[in-house]
Scaffold this active site. Structure first.
Site, PDB file in Angstrom:
ATOM      1  N   ASP A 146       0.833  -1.205   0.000  1.00 52.15           N
ATOM      2  CA  ASP A 146       0.000   0.000   0.000  1.00 52.15           C
ATOM      3  C   ASP A 146       0.868   1.255   0.000  1.00 52.15           C
ATOM      4  O   ASP A 146       2.001   1.224  -0.475  1.00 52.15           O
ATOM      5  CB  ASP A 146      -0.962  -0.042   1.203  1.00 52.15           C
ATOM      6  CG  ASP A 146      -2.293   0.627   0.886  1.00 52.15           C
ATOM      7  OD1 ASP A 146      -2.298   1.860   0.739  1.00 52.15           O
ATOM      8  OD2 ASP A 146      -3.321  -0.056   0.784  1.00 52.15           O
ATOM      9  N   HIS A 211      -3.858   6.165   3.047  1.00 51.59           N
ATOM     10  CA  HIS A 211      -4.542   4.937   2.631  1.00 51.59           C
ATOM     11  C   HIS A 211      -3.941   3.694   3.301  1.00 51.59           C
ATOM     12  O   HIS A 211      -4.658   2.851   3.843  1.00 51.59           O
ATOM     13  CB  HIS A 211      -4.447   4.847   1.111  1.00 51.59           C
ATOM     14  CG  HIS A 211      -5.284   3.790   0.474  1.00 51.59           C
ATOM     15  ND1 HIS A 211      -4.842   2.499   0.288  1.00 51.59           N
ATOM     16  CD2 HIS A 211      -6.530   3.835  -0.034  1.00 51.59           C
ATOM     17  CE1 HIS A 211      -5.789   1.798  -0.316  1.00 51.59           C
ATOM     18  NE2 HIS A 211      -6.826   2.590  -0.524  1.00 51.59           N
ATOM     19  N   SER A 550     -11.130  -1.122  -1.184  1.00 50.92           N
ATOM     20  CA  SER A 550      -9.876  -1.013  -0.419  1.00 50.92           C
ATOM     21  C   SER A 550     -10.095  -1.241   1.067  1.00 50.92           C
ATOM     22  O   SER A 550      -9.231  -1.786   1.745  1.00 50.92           O
ATOM     23  CB  SER A 550      -9.305   0.404  -0.540  1.00 50.92           C
ATOM     24  OG  SER A 550      -8.554   0.565  -1.697  1.00 50.92           O
TER      25      SER A 550
END
Ligand SMILES: *[C@@H]1O[C@H](CO)[C@@H](O)[C@H](O)[C@H]1NC(C)=O
Ligand SMILES: *[C@@H]1O[C@H](CO)[C@@H](O)[C@H](O)[C@H]1NC(C)=O
Ligand SMILES: *[C@@H]1O[C@H](CO)[C@@H](O)[C@H](O)[C@H]1NC(C)=O
Ligand SMILES: *[C@@H]1O[C@H](CO)[C@@H](O)[C@H](O)[C@H]1NC(C)=O
Ligand SMILES: *[C@@H]1O[C@H](CO)[C@@H](O)[C@H](O)[C@H]1NC(C)=O
Ligand SMILES: *[C@@H]1O[C@H](CO)[C@@H](O)[C@H](O)[C@H]1NC(C)=O
Ligand SMILES: CC(=O)N[C@H]1CO[C@H](CO)[C@@H](O)[C@@H]1O
Length: 770
Positions: A146, A211, A550
């Site tokens: 990520d 994220h 996600s």
């Protein structure tokens, strides 16, 4: 200070770019590429790897980007066109392809919300009870590919964590603003992928975008009490497997996730000793690569061969059919659902009528409806079309007319402008608030920063229009957001969640499973000053609300880690089987789970259903798959031996594809779901499956229940499976016989039950040409 500003800009640019990019992607033909980097894949050939690389480096010292050595052999290099064409002809080069730039699977940027560890569903408590031993800690290592991690977040505290497992061989790399002391017993590894030529990419495992921090804390963050996003969604924030260790592989940057870095991370993770890999990223559905040039499919193949379970998000290009990505049969593909908390931001009209909307706002509007209300079409500029004005396209509404007003804007599905662009237009023109009419996003809260905004359904939109028509001086206000804790129905499949079937692959059901991916509260970077996240005059939040597949994927990664810790010897296929066969199909109204349209969800929407937080820990039976069967799959899929070598580095000696290979034979792979493609003939189709008893009770009998649609006869033989100490594995066959008129997608399920367990497999039969 300057650094913070430029980082916020990058983030804004990034999400903004994705939303634009998504819309434009249909029109462009070339998939996004990472500069002139090429991936040179050499399969198992380690000798020519070193030779080829040293000859390349003699000519150009800086060409090398990454080298792959553990699971497979090859490298990524920055090459001119002529170098590329020369290199591709060298002996030992199995394949060479441009480095694709993949994307994070958050929603088109700004759609945010809340988290709860398990959806409150009555999940048949009599079955699949969790063994007492499951309460003990887990030693599982979850690798995450990520944007990096914010190690200071309380979610990554290692208080009470078990020591780092001795099998761990990974690293905590030193990078910009990141030292080895940033790792601990929770965050045991952190790597990033240097690219000397790309100075814009931060050389560090430290997360600049948020994220990766969010995803990692959802998978394995420890419980943090009193977490909230500025008071919203308040409660304990906790990962799916709080006792698991985390290893972060930073492969994404503000410009996307280069495939070459993804392959390098797989290569490292295999050698480091992770148990799970969770990837909340992928191609967009319009650019979904073939397995042979897909870095995720290739990397995952090698990881699964080494016993590592790989989980990927299904993508956010729903709700159109065939939008699902990351569909290889060795991957667990995760769709997204809503949870039972709604973030409500209501509208009060001048007639005191209250309309329920959804968003996160930081507005300072007064509670009494005193602001003039106008529709976009009523503020149309002379040159604009009626449709553009109704949808509040920038430059189609008159700034003078909307000044000081709340503006009602339609948001048609195919709008080229995102809600955020419309909001910016209204805000710049001096409007005081915006109401967006969109049925799909009503349940996915959007963060509108400091500008008052709310999203309503088209039914409610019509009511507001009628009120505007009927009133001389229509007025309204938008109220503060409040958390509605027991929203029903939940879960529902999120509108953005990518749908099956996989393009060109009707004989394999994808996605596999669904998990919470809407309004998820999880850890965040502490220096985010972007307008999307941090309202003016406030400190950045410690937790943030996001939506996307996600966010769904790490929920299942946490659950898979718990299953692995209880059943350390299980293969990735067995773990996936446990997750699929224990899924839930019923919502909190005790009715079938629906989609964003209110229709019942099908396996193309949510695979087997909503993931059960604990049901897979002891599933009773599993459908196991030998990694060698994935080679057969590639034969059936249509690849020849040379194409299969593009994915698998080494083939068993004497391996050959069956002469009669066809896609129909994929239906016979021992997958825990069944997908069949039929033509107009009424010829029955029979598929085989093998189940393994994994319970401690060796002598047990399961009986079958069949849930079949009209127009399809389904026969299971035998309809009873008697397991004994000597018969741990048993076979059965399912025969599907269509009526002559049955057509389209026929959905159902086959469930094996004994006194303790329910083992359910969804099926889909597509009958075309009728
Ligand atoms: C560097 O890390 C510290 C925390 O140790 C953080 O406060 C700061 O904002 C970080 N700077 C950047 C540019 O990431
Ligand atoms: C919870 O957090 C809020 C701010 O986020 C704070 O005002 C409040 O005092 C905290 N409550 C507890 C019990 O820590
Ligand atoms: C509002 O009035 C206009 C004509 O004045 C009409 O065309 C329109 O259909 C009306 N809209 C609603 C929602 O009643
Ligand atoms: C394909 O050929 C194999 C023998 O090579 C045979 O066992 C199998 O039944 C055949 N399958 C089909 C679908 O014809
Ligand atoms: C229909 O499918 C069967 C079995 O897959 C195949 O043998 C037959 O040729 C197909 N018929 C047509 C018209 O495609
Ligand atoms: C299933 O078959 C119908 C034709 O009966 C076709 O229109 C539809 O697209 C098929 N579905 C899939 C997923 O291919
Ligand atoms: C989440 C949030 O901060 N909501 C705000 C919305 O706007 C009102 C004022 O109109 C605030 O009181 C809320 O806190």
């Amino acid at each position: 200070m300057i650094m913070n500003i430029s980082l916020s800009f990058l983030f804004f640019y990034f999400v903004f770019f994705l939303s634009l990019h998504y819309k434009e992607s249909d029109a462009t033909t070339a998939p996004p590429q990472n500069g002139n980097v090429y991936i040179v894949y050499m399969g198992a050939n380690k000798n020519s790897h070193d030779m080829l690389l040293s000859s390349l480096l003699r000519r150009n010292k800086k060409a090398l980007v990454h080298s792959y050595k553990n699971g497979f052999s090859g490298f990524a290099a920055r090459l001119s066109d002529s170098e590329a064409s020369q290199l591709s002809k060298q002996p030992g080069v199995v394949s060479m392809f441009p480095d694709p730039m993949l994307q994070l699977h958050t929603t088109r940027s700004w759609d945010f919300l809340q988290y709860e560890t398990s959806v409150l569903i009555d999940s048949q408590p009599r079955f699949n009870a969790v063994p007492v031993s499951a309460s003990k800690g887990s030693d599982t290592i979850i690798g995450i590919l990520d944007t990096g991690i914010w190690p200071e977040s309380e979610s990554f505290s290692d208080e009470g964590m078990d020591p780092i497992p001795s099998r761990w061989k990974g690293k905590c790399m030193v990078g910009q603003n990141f030292t080895t002391s940033d790792c601990n017993k929770k965050l045991i590894g952190a790597r990033y992928y240097k690219d000397e030529d790309s100075k814009s990419r931060m050389q560090s495992p430290r997360d600049e975008l948020g994220h990766g921090t969010h995803v990692a804390s959802t998978a394995a963050g420890v419980s943090v009490a009193n977490a909230s996003y500025y008071g919203l969604a308040n409660g304990a924030a906790k990962g799916g497997s709080p006792t698991s260790h985390i290893a972060m592989y930073r492969v994404c940057f503000s410009d996307g996730c280069p495939g070459s870095a993804i392959l390098a991370a797989f290569d490292d993770a295999i050698a480091d000793g992770v148990d799970m890999l969770s990837l909340s990223l992928g191609a967009s559905s319009s650019f979904a690569p073939e397995f042979s040039t897909d870095p995720i499919a290739i990397g995952a193949f090698h990881a699964v061969q080494k016993g590592i379970t790989v989980l990927c998000s299904a993508g956010n290009d729903g709700p159109s059919a065939q939008s699902v990505v990351n569909v290889a049969p060795w991957i667990l593909t995760v769709a997204a659902t809503t949870i039972d908390r709604d973030l409500e931001s209501d509208i009060v009209l001048g007639n005191n009528k209250v309309i329920k909307g959804e968003s996160i706002n930081f507005s300072e509007l007064e509670e009494s409806p005193k602001y003039p209300l106008i529709s976009g079409s009523a503020a149309k500029t002379k040159s604009a079309t009626e449709v553009d004005a109704r949808n509040c396209y920038p430059n189609s509404i008159d700034a003078e007319m909307i000044k000081g007003k709340v503006v009602l804007c339609q948001h048609a599905d195919n709008s080229i402008y995102s809600p955020r662009m419309k909001l910016t237009g209204v805000m710049k023109s001096g409007g005081v608030g915006i109401i967006i009419v969109n049925d799909k996003t009503r349940l996915v809260a959007s963060n509108s920063g400091s500008f008052p905004m709310t999203v309503i359904t088209s039914k409610d939109g019509a009511e507001i229009l009628a009120y505007i028509n009927s009133s001389e001086n229509s007025v309204a206000t938008i109220l503060a957001t409040k958390t509605i804790p027991t929203y029903k129905p939940a879960p529902t499949v999120a509108y953005f969640s990518a749908r099956g079937p996989a393009a060109g692959l009707k004989n394999l059901l994808k996605p596999d499973i669904a998990a919470p991916g809407v309004n998820i509260l999880a850890a965040w970077i502490a220096n985010d000053k972007s307008k999307e996240t941090t309202p003016e005059g406030r400190e950045p939040p410690r937790f943030n609300l996001l939506s996307g597949t996600s966010m769904a994927c790490p929920h299942v990664a946490g659950i898979a880690a718990n299953i692995k810790s209880q059943n350390p010897s299980w293969s990735p296929a067995a773990i996936r089987s446990a997750i699929i066969t224990s899924a839930i199909q019923i919502n909190n109204l005790k009715e079938p789970i629906t989609t964003q349209t209110g229709e019942n969800a099908t396996p193309y929407d949510y695979g087997a259903g909503e993931v059960s937080p604990t049901g897979g820990i002891q599933p009773g039976l599993v459908y196991d798959i030998d990694p060698a069967d994935y080679l057969q799959f590639l034969c059936y899929y249509g690849y020849d031996i040379s194409a299969i070598k593009l994915i698998a580095a080494e083939l068993p000696s004497g391996f050959a594809c069956p002469k009669n290979s066809s896609k129909d034979m994929i239906s016979n792979m021992n997958y825990p779901s069944i997908a069949i493609s039929m033509n107009a003939t009424t010829e029955p189709v029979t598929v085989k499956r093998t189940v393994t008893n994994v319970d401690t009770d060796e002598a047990t009998t399961y009986t079958v229940t069949i849930d079949k649609p009209a127009g399809l006869e389904v026969n299971v033989s035998p309809n009873e499976l008697k397991f004994t100490a000597n018969a741990k594995k048993l076979n059965y066959e399912v025969t599907f016989s269509p009526s002559s008129s049955a057509k389209g997608d026929l959905f159902g399920a086959i469930t094996w039950t004994n006194k303790k367990y329910k083992v359910r497999s969804p099926f889909v039969v597509n009958r075309s040409g009728v």
